[in-house]
Write a protein that holds these residues in place. Structure first.
Motif, PDB file in Angstrom:
ATOM      1  N   SER A   1       0.866  -1.179   0.000  1.00 28.93           N
ATOM      2  CA  SER A   1       0.000   0.000   0.000  1.00 28.93           C
ATOM      3  C   SER A   1       0.898   1.222   0.000  1.00 28.93           C
ATOM      4  O   SER A   1       2.087   1.135   0.342  1.00 28.93           O
ATOM      5  CB  SER A   1      -0.885   0.011   1.248  1.00 28.93           C
ATOM      6  OG  SER A   1      -0.046   0.136   2.380  1.00 28.93           O
ATOM      7  N   ARG A   2       0.339   2.362  -0.353  1.00 23.09           N
ATOM      8  CA  ARG A   2       1.143   3.595  -0.462  1.00 23.09           C
ATOM      9  C   ARG A   2       1.896   3.894   0.849  1.00 23.09           C
ATOM     10  O   ARG A   2       3.055   4.262   0.837  1.00 23.09           O
ATOM     11  CB  ARG A   2       0.189   4.744  -0.816  1.00 23.09           C
ATOM     12  CG  ARG A   2       0.793   5.844  -1.593  1.00 23.09           C
ATOM     13  CD  ARG A   2      -0.283   6.774  -2.108  1.00 23.09           C
ATOM     14  NE  ARG A   2      -0.849   6.323  -3.378  1.00 23.09           N
ATOM     15  CZ  ARG A   2      -0.317   6.574  -4.568  1.00 23.09           C
ATOM     16  NH1 ARG A   2       0.790   7.278  -4.659  1.00 23.09           N
ATOM     17  NH2 ARG A   2      -0.892   6.136  -5.672  1.00 23.09           N
ATOM     18  N   ASN A   3       1.185   3.709   1.982  1.00 18.69           N
ATOM     19  CA  ASN A   3       1.804   4.049   3.275  1.00 18.69           C
ATOM     20  C   ASN A   3       2.989   3.161   3.619  1.00 18.69           C
ATOM     21  O   ASN A   3       3.825   3.518   4.438  1.00 18.69           O
ATOM     22  CB  ASN A   3       0.775   3.905   4.415  1.00 18.69           C
ATOM     23  CG  ASN A   3      -0.264   4.983   4.342  1.00 18.69           C
ATOM     24  OD1 ASN A   3      -0.065   5.969   3.651  1.00 18.69           O
ATOM     25  ND2 ASN A   3      -1.380   4.775   5.039  1.00 18.69           N
ATOM     26  N   SER A   4       3.019   1.967   3.015  1.00 15.33           N
ATOM     27  CA  SER A   4       4.100   1.030   3.364  1.00 15.33           C
ATOM     28  C   SER A   4       5.348   1.266   2.509  1.00 15.33           C
ATOM     29  O   SER A   4       6.362   0.595   2.703  1.00 15.33           O
ATOM     30  CB  SER A   4       3.621  -0.415   3.168  1.00 15.33           C
ATOM     31  OG  SER A   4       3.503  -0.704   1.779  1.00 15.33           O
ATOM     32  N   MET A   5       5.276   2.196   1.551  1.00 13.22           N
ATOM     33  CA  MET A   5       6.365   2.344   0.579  1.00 13.22           C
ATOM     34  C   MET A   5       7.287   3.512   0.951  1.00 13.22           C
ATOM     35  O   MET A   5       6.894   4.677   0.882  1.00 13.22           O
ATOM     36  CB  MET A   5       5.786   2.535  -0.824  1.00 13.22           C
ATOM     37  CG  MET A   5       4.976   1.304  -1.261  1.00 13.22           C
ATOM     38  SD  MET A   5       4.058   1.555  -2.792  1.00 13.22           S
ATOM     39  CE  MET A   5       5.372   1.625  -3.987  1.00 13.22           C
ATOM     40  N   ALA A   6       8.516   3.159   1.334  1.00 12.86           N
ATOM     41  CA  ALA A   6       9.479   4.173   1.762  1.00 12.86           C
ATOM     42  C   ALA A   6      10.066   4.918   0.555  1.00 12.86           C
ATOM     43  O   ALA A   6      10.164   4.363  -0.538  1.00 12.86           O
ATOM     44  CB  ALA A   6      10.618   3.499   2.537  1.00 12.86           C
TER      45      ALA A   6
END
Ligand code: FAD
Ligand code: FES
Length: 314
Positions: free
Chosen positions: A144-149
């Protein structure tokens, strides 16, 4: 310093995505840190016997600090959990390195494919390709977007073509589209979870040999089994039987000879030993084709002997 341990100070340790902490390390006396190139990693001693590898993901042009980013692996043995629970700004961290088993080769253009935390070695590579004015494409997938550093840092790199693909919004990376038509003098760099690496290997099978470069953070299924052989540990003066169902590293350790190791799966390079004579049967994911052919070193956690006898510098 690549083979010696040194203790660095944690300058900062901050969350940068869901379950990802980004850590900057500096010399406690302000000394310059050893130089590194994109693809390099360091070994980190997390205490309690946990030795783990983390890719350097900061700026190779800044000798003052190293940066790593660590995903909390709920299904792991506890190393990444220790990073998240114990590493704090102002604390100390024993490290060794850098070492690089994933160097950026010279190519006319680059195709970068990263999944999840596999973005860490890829980010400095993208910056290097852009700085050299080489055309680059980067596909970055994550749950998900939030998990992508590091999405914002990637977006700030000029000149290339970036696709950020959170799976819950857009599904999986479109590898057939990216890899369908091979292009000459293009290097493919891939790092991510095993299913992504396996899919990239499959979809790029018709590219020229050597076009694909990949680094695994977790082991592909490996077998340490093979024919039985004998090993002579030259410095220890031992001659040992390695039965067909046992790993060479287990046999060496059981005889009381210590070999530093970490992954025990052929992906980190920690257990590297020098081969004095005999031909190794390499099963690791670390050595280059040249190193395999020369047969001067091997990784005994997964590799074995082609013949009946192997002599090691141990
Ligand atoms: C060269 C290199 C660079 C790396 N760079 C990074 C990086 O930049 N950032 C980062 O977060 N990580 C990186 N890693 C991975 C990192 O070294 C650790 O493996 C990771 O932090 C997980 O450690 P752990 O002890 O929590 O889990 P580990 O025990 O190492 O487990 C990792 C995964 O392996 C599987 N696994 C573990 N044990 C078993 C078992 N017995 N049976 C089956 N499956 C098992 C699980 O799926 C688990 O999630 C890198 C690894 C390598 C080799
Ligand atoms: S212990 Fe990691 S390659 Fe052998």
């Amino acid at each position: 310093m690549a083979d010696t341990w040194t203790t660095l100070e944690v300058e900062s340790a901050e969350p940068c995505a869901t379950d990802v902490v980004v850590i900057t390390l500096v010399d406690p006396d302000g000394a310059a840190l050893p130089a590194w190139a994109p693809g390099a990693h360091i070994d980190v001693d997390l205490g309690a016997g946990f030795l783990r590898q983390y890719s350097l993901c900061g700026d190779p042009g800044d000798p003052g600090r190293w940066r790593i980013a660590v995903l909390r692996e709920a299904a792991g043995r506890g190393g990444s959990q220790r990073v998240h629970d114990l590493v704090r700004a102002g604390g100390k961290l024993p490290v060794r390195g850098p070492r690089n088993h994933f160097p950026l080769v010279d190519a006319d253009r680059y195709l970068f494919i990263a999944g999840g935390i596999g973005i860490t070695p890829i980010l400095p590579m993208v910056r290097r390709a852009a700085a050299q004015g080489r055309p680059w494409t980067a596909l970055y997938g994550g749950r998900s977007r939030n998990s992508m550093a590091f999405v914002d840092e990637l977006r700030a790199v000029p000149g290339g073509d970036l696709a950020v693909v959170p799976q819950d919004e857009f599904g999986l990376l479109d590898l057939p589209a990216a890899l369908g038509a091979p292009t000459e003098r293009t290097a493919i760099y891939c790092c991510g979870p095993e299913p992504l690496i396996a899919a990239v290997e499959r979809e790029s099978a018709h590219w020229s040999p050597g076009a694909l470069h990949r680094e695994r953070f977790t082991a592909a299924p490996v077998t340490t089994e093979g024919g039985a052989f004998e090993v002579v540990l030259q410095r220890s003066g031992l001659r040992l039987e390695v039965p067909e169902h046992e790993s060479l590293l287990d046999i060496i350790e059981n005889a009381g000879v210590a070999v530093e190791n970490s992954c025990r799966a052929g992906i980190c390079g920690t257990c590297l030993v020098r081969v004095t004579s005999g031909e190794p049967d390499h099963h690791d994911d670390v050595l280059s084709d040249d190193e395999r052919e020369r047969g001067e070193v091997m990784l005994p956690c997964v590799s074995r002997a082609r013949g009946e006898l192997l002599v090691l510098d141990l």
